[in-house]
Design a protein around this motif. Sequence first.
Motif, PDB file in Angstrom:
ATOM      1  N   TYR A   1      10.219 -13.957  -5.293  1.00  0.00           N
ATOM      2  CA  TYR A   1       8.591 -13.492  -5.998  1.00  0.00           C
ATOM      3  C   TYR A   1       7.815 -12.490  -5.517  1.00  0.00           C
ATOM      4  O   TYR A   1       6.421 -12.603  -5.622  1.00  0.00           O
ATOM      5  N   TYR A   2       8.530 -11.320  -5.051  1.00  0.00           N
ATOM      6  CA  TYR A   2       7.719 -10.283  -4.368  1.00  0.00           C
ATOM      7  C   TYR A   2       6.764  -9.578  -5.629  1.00  0.00           C
ATOM      8  O   TYR A   2       5.648  -9.350  -5.372  1.00  0.00           O
ATOM      9  N   PRO A   3       7.315  -9.304  -6.880  1.00  0.00           N
ATOM     10  CA  PRO A   3       6.522  -8.985  -7.668  1.00  0.00           C
ATOM     11  C   PRO A   3       5.144  -9.636  -8.052  1.00  0.00           C
ATOM     12  O   PRO A   3       4.077  -9.045  -8.084  1.00  0.00           O
TER      13      PRO A   3
ATOM     14  N   THR B   1      -0.815   4.562   8.651  1.00  0.00           N
ATOM     15  CA  THR B   1      -2.364   5.073   8.410  1.00  0.00           C
ATOM     16  C   THR B   1      -3.037   4.000   7.312  1.00  0.00           C
ATOM     17  O   THR B   1      -4.233   3.594   7.443  1.00  0.00           O
ATOM     18  N   LYS B   2      -2.082   3.223   6.583  1.00  0.00           N
ATOM     19  CA  LYS B   2      -2.749   2.244   5.644  1.00  0.00           C
ATOM     20  C   LYS B   2      -3.217   0.957   6.596  1.00  0.00           C
ATOM     21  O   LYS B   2      -4.428   0.524   6.455  1.00  0.00           O
ATOM     22  N   ALA B   3      -2.424   0.551   7.776  1.00  0.00           N
ATOM     23  CA  ALA B   3      -2.826  -0.317   8.554  1.00  0.00           C
ATOM     24  C   ALA B   3      -4.184  -0.243   9.289  1.00  0.00           C
ATOM     25  O   ALA B   3      -5.195  -0.946   9.474  1.00  0.00           O
TER      26      ALA B   3
ATOM     27  N   VAL C   1       1.203   7.482  -2.831  1.00  0.00           N
ATOM     28  CA  VAL C   1       1.801   8.643  -2.856  1.00  0.00           C
ATOM     29  C   VAL C   1       2.977   8.956  -1.582  1.00  0.00           C
ATOM     30  O   VAL C   1       3.865   9.563  -1.765  1.00  0.00           O
ATOM     31  N   ARG C   2       2.644   8.101  -0.467  1.00  0.00           N
ATOM     32  CA  ARG C   2       3.350   8.127   0.532  1.00  0.00           C
ATOM     33  C   ARG C   2       3.628   9.631   1.138  1.00  0.00           C
ATOM     34  O   ARG C   2       5.110  10.046   1.356  1.00  0.00           O
ATOM     35  N   PRO C   3       2.790  10.357   1.477  1.00  0.00           N
ATOM     36  CA  PRO C   3       3.026  11.691   1.621  1.00  0.00           C
ATOM     37  C   PRO C   3       3.647  11.960   3.177  1.00  0.00           C
ATOM     38  O   PRO C   3       4.150  13.251   3.290  1.00  0.00           O
TER      39      PRO C   3
ATOM     40  N   ILE D   1       3.852 -11.834  -5.757  1.00  0.00           N
ATOM     41  CA  ILE D   1       2.965 -11.733  -4.482  1.00  0.00           C
ATOM     42  C   ILE D   1       2.152 -10.349  -4.708  1.00  0.00           C
ATOM     43  O   ILE D   1       0.935 -10.301  -4.304  1.00  0.00           O
ATOM     44  N   LYS D   2       2.823  -9.259  -5.149  1.00  0.00           N
ATOM     45  CA  LYS D   2       2.184  -7.968  -4.865  1.00  0.00           C
ATOM     46  C   LYS D   2       1.130  -7.968  -6.164  1.00  0.00           C
ATOM     47  O   LYS D   2       0.015  -7.408  -5.909  1.00  0.00           O
ATOM     48  N   ALA D   3       1.296  -8.673  -7.256  1.00  0.00           N
ATOM     49  CA  ALA D   3       0.308  -8.724  -8.323  1.00  0.00           C
ATOM     50  C   ALA D   3      -0.989  -9.361  -7.494  1.00  0.00           C
ATOM     51  O   ALA D   3      -2.175  -9.107  -7.702  1.00  0.00           O
ATOM     52  N   LEU D   4      -0.859 -10.528  -6.934  1.00  0.00           N
ATOM     53  CA  LEU D   4      -1.581 -11.320  -6.207  1.00  0.00           C
ATOM     54  C   LEU D   4      -2.631 -10.385  -5.439  1.00  0.00           C
ATOM     55  O   LEU D   4      -3.729 -10.792  -5.308  1.00  0.00           O
ATOM     56  N   HIS D   5      -1.745  -9.856  -4.475  1.00  0.00           N
ATOM     57  CA  HIS D   5      -2.491  -8.876  -3.511  1.00  0.00           C
ATOM     58  C   HIS D   5      -3.328  -7.925  -4.217  1.00  0.00           C
ATOM     59  O   HIS D   5      -4.336  -7.819  -3.693  1.00  0.00           O
ATOM     60  N   VAL D   6      -2.662  -7.432  -5.327  1.00  0.00           N
ATOM     61  CA  VAL D   6      -3.408  -6.188  -5.707  1.00  0.00           C
ATOM     62  C   VAL D   6      -4.843  -7.028  -6.686  1.00  0.00           C
ATOM     63  O   VAL D   6      -5.977  -6.267  -6.462  1.00  0.00           O
TER      64      VAL D   6
END
Length: 149
Positions: A7-9, A92-94, A146-148, A11-16
């Motif tokens: 279900y990951y894609p 940094t995201k958190a 980017v995850r730099p 869940i990610k779609a609903l998250h966005v």
Amino acid sequence: MAWLYPYYPWIKALHVIAVVAWMAGLFYLPRLFVYHVEAASGEADREALFRTMETRLLKAIMNPAMIATWVFGLTMVLLPGLIDWSAIWPWTKAAAVLAMTGFHMWCAAQRRHLAENPAYRSGRYYRAMNEVPTLLLVVIVISVIVRPF
Ligand code: HEM
């Protein structure tokens, strides 16, 4: 929680989707505060209209969108091995997400203050504060895409 992987894609779609709705409110509510304080001329009808718009935006859109963002985001955090916690970008995201949530709480407090006193702060102050979610969004999106580091 590995059973959630199929279900990951979704869940990610609903998250966005939830993120977009939340951000729309975080950008617009401080704008309403600007119009509210600059219209604080004792016109009761206009002030009542701003109070209604602010209350509905916060309670009908922003609060549910923030909760959905957190629920779907934390569900993905529970997927084993998805996030490399030794990298810096999740942190940094958190940090930026916690600050965004703090900004949401600040907006909720301003709504209450402006309902009591429509000249609580200046339009200039709310215009400046309106930049905060933009800066945090830049940090979050660069961290996750980017995850730099
Ligand atoms: C509220 C707490 C949040 C949590 C727990 C959380 C967690 C997550 C997780 C675990 C992922 C999946 C990462 C991956 O696939 O490797 C993700 C993706 C994403 N998040 Fe969040 N997030 C949160 C808030 C936010 C906010 C506030 C924004 C933007 C303002 C955001 C933007 C994104 C984006 C754009 C993606 C997709 C990135 C990609 O395609 O890999 N998140 N989030």
